[in-house]
Design an enzyme around this catalytic site. Structure first.
Site, short mmCIF file in Angstrom:
data_model
loop_
_atom_site.label_atom_id
_atom_site.label_comp_id
_atom_site.label_asym_id
_atom_site.label_seq_id
_atom_site.Cartn_x
_atom_site.Cartn_y
_atom_site.Cartn_z
N HIS A 1 -15.04 -36.63 -8.31
CA HIS A 1 -15.75 -37.15 -7.14
C HIS A 1 -16.21 -38.59 -7.29
O HIS A 1 -16.76 -39.16 -6.35
CB HIS A 1 -16.94 -36.25 -6.80
CG HIS A 1 -16.54 -34.89 -6.33
ND1 HIS A 1 -15.76 -34.68 -5.20
CD2 HIS A 1 -16.80 -33.66 -6.83
CE1 HIS A 1 -15.57 -33.39 -5.03
NE2 HIS A 1 -16.17 -32.74 -6.01
N ARG B 1 -14.13 -34.95 -16.66
CA ARG B 1 -13.66 -34.05 -15.59
C ARG B 1 -12.48 -34.69 -14.88
O ARG B 1 -12.59 -35.80 -14.34
CB ARG B 1 -14.76 -33.73 -14.58
CG ARG B 1 -14.25 -32.79 -13.49
CD ARG B 1 -15.35 -32.09 -12.74
NE ARG B 1 -16.08 -32.98 -11.84
CZ ARG B 1 -16.90 -32.51 -10.89
NH1 ARG B 1 -17.08 -31.21 -10.74
NH2 ARG B 1 -17.57 -33.36 -10.12
N ASP C 1 -4.40 -38.54 -24.19
CA ASP C 1 -3.85 -39.67 -24.93
C ASP C 1 -4.82 -40.84 -25.03
O ASP C 1 -4.75 -41.62 -25.99
CB ASP C 1 -2.53 -40.14 -24.29
CG ASP C 1 -1.35 -39.25 -24.65
OD1 ASP C 1 -1.52 -38.35 -25.50
OD2 ASP C 1 -0.25 -39.45 -24.08
N GLU D 1 -15.88 -22.00 -9.24
CA GLU D 1 -16.71 -22.48 -8.14
C GLU D 1 -16.24 -21.97 -6.79
O GLU D 1 -16.43 -22.63 -5.76
CB GLU D 1 -16.75 -24.02 -8.16
CG GLU D 1 -15.42 -24.69 -8.37
CD GLU D 1 -15.53 -26.18 -8.61
OE1 GLU D 1 -16.59 -26.76 -8.31
OE2 GLU D 1 -14.55 -26.78 -9.08
N ASP E 1 -20.30 -25.90 -4.65
CA ASP E 1 -19.02 -25.45 -4.10
C ASP E 1 -19.00 -23.95 -3.89
O ASP E 1 -18.47 -23.46 -2.90
CB ASP E 1 -17.87 -25.86 -5.03
CG ASP E 1 -17.42 -27.30 -4.81
OD1 ASP E 1 -16.97 -27.61 -3.69
OD2 ASP E 1 -17.53 -28.11 -5.74
#
Length: 266
Positions: A48, A73, A87, A152, A178
């Site tokens: 977000h 996230r 990576d 969620e 959520d």
């Protein structure tokens, strides 16, 4: 050169809770400031917040000299994106909206090299290997990688036992807002039905021998979830803390009348 130890993963099942903070300002400078506060972990939000892979890499670099552990996230469960995040040196990934054991298994495979997964080998091209400087990176990295899946939605709650049982899933993280929307109580994670589902997710996750976490910016919520069995809790969001502090600061001066203040000065 040694592989960095994932202290967040090492402490997941300890008796001491880990308190975290959400970082959504999408700035390596801001992330370094937040990392200096002493939280156990900090989420770098790629879902977000307007973070790109290079921006996340810069934030990981900015946190290196602090004890706060980064959790990244991703915006989705895309295995190509997961490969890029690993990576650049992310060791703990949080993946949103996981609703089945099949999805969880696919995420585990995305984080592992063949024959146990599909992660491509970047070798000396990647920051994760310190450009080839870490001895036997491929053989050691699974011990330090940590997969946190987010439950969620109603479907995720229904399948949480199977999700938590997947080998390679290290923890389940609950998204209360959520979940409240999906259950028909938008913006009300404190609704009894939402709370009942949260408690059932915590219980199922712990029964599977996995750690459970949650976002709880209100102290009473955080304490309740810890009592129910959560082991890592995000107790603040940088944007929210900045906004509330700035508004409080401004409110100290909004009632000042300049003419009256000037007359009093003389």
């Amino acid at each position: 050169m040694n592989l960095p130890e994932n202290l967040f993963k090492a402490k997941l099942n300890s008796l001491s809770p880990q308190f975290g903070i959400w970082s959504s300002l999408a700035s390596s400078y801001a992330s370094e400031i937040v990392a200096s506060f002493g939280y156990d972990w900090m989420l770098i939000d790629g879902e977000h917040a307007p973070n790109t892979v290079p921006m996340i890499k810069e934030q990981l670099q900015s946190m290196m000299s602090y004890k706060t552990q980064p959790v990244v996230r991703a915006v989705s469960n895309d295995p190509v994106l997961i490969k890029q995040l690993l990576d650049i040196g992310a060791q703990t990934l949080m993946i949103p909206m996981v609703e089945s054991a099949g999805q969880a298994s696919a995420l585990v495979r995305a984080m592992r090299y063949p024959p146990h997964g599909i992660r491509g080998v970047g070798g000396g091209l990647t920051r994760a290997t310190r450009w080839g400087g870490i001895t036997d990176y491929i053989g050691k990295i699974n011990d330090e990688l940590c997969l946190v899946v987010q439950v969620e939605s109603r479907k995720g709650v229904e399948n949480v036992e199977a999700i938590a049982a997947v080998e390679g899933v290290d923890a389940v993280f609950i998204g209360p807002v959520d979940l409240s929307v999906d259950l028909g109580h938008p913006g009300n994670p404190g609704h009894p039905e939402v709370q009942e589902h949260i408690r059932s997710v915590i219980a199922a996750t712990r029964a599977a021998g996995k750690a459970c976490g949650i976002l709880a910016t209100l102290e009473e919520d955080a304490r309740r979830y810890l009592a129910w069995g959560c082991q890592f809790v995000a107790v603040g969001i940088d944007i929210d803390l900045l906004r509330r502090s700035a508004l409080k600061n401004l409110s100290l001066y909004q009632d000042i009348d300049l003419a009256e203040a000037t007359s009093r000065a003389y």
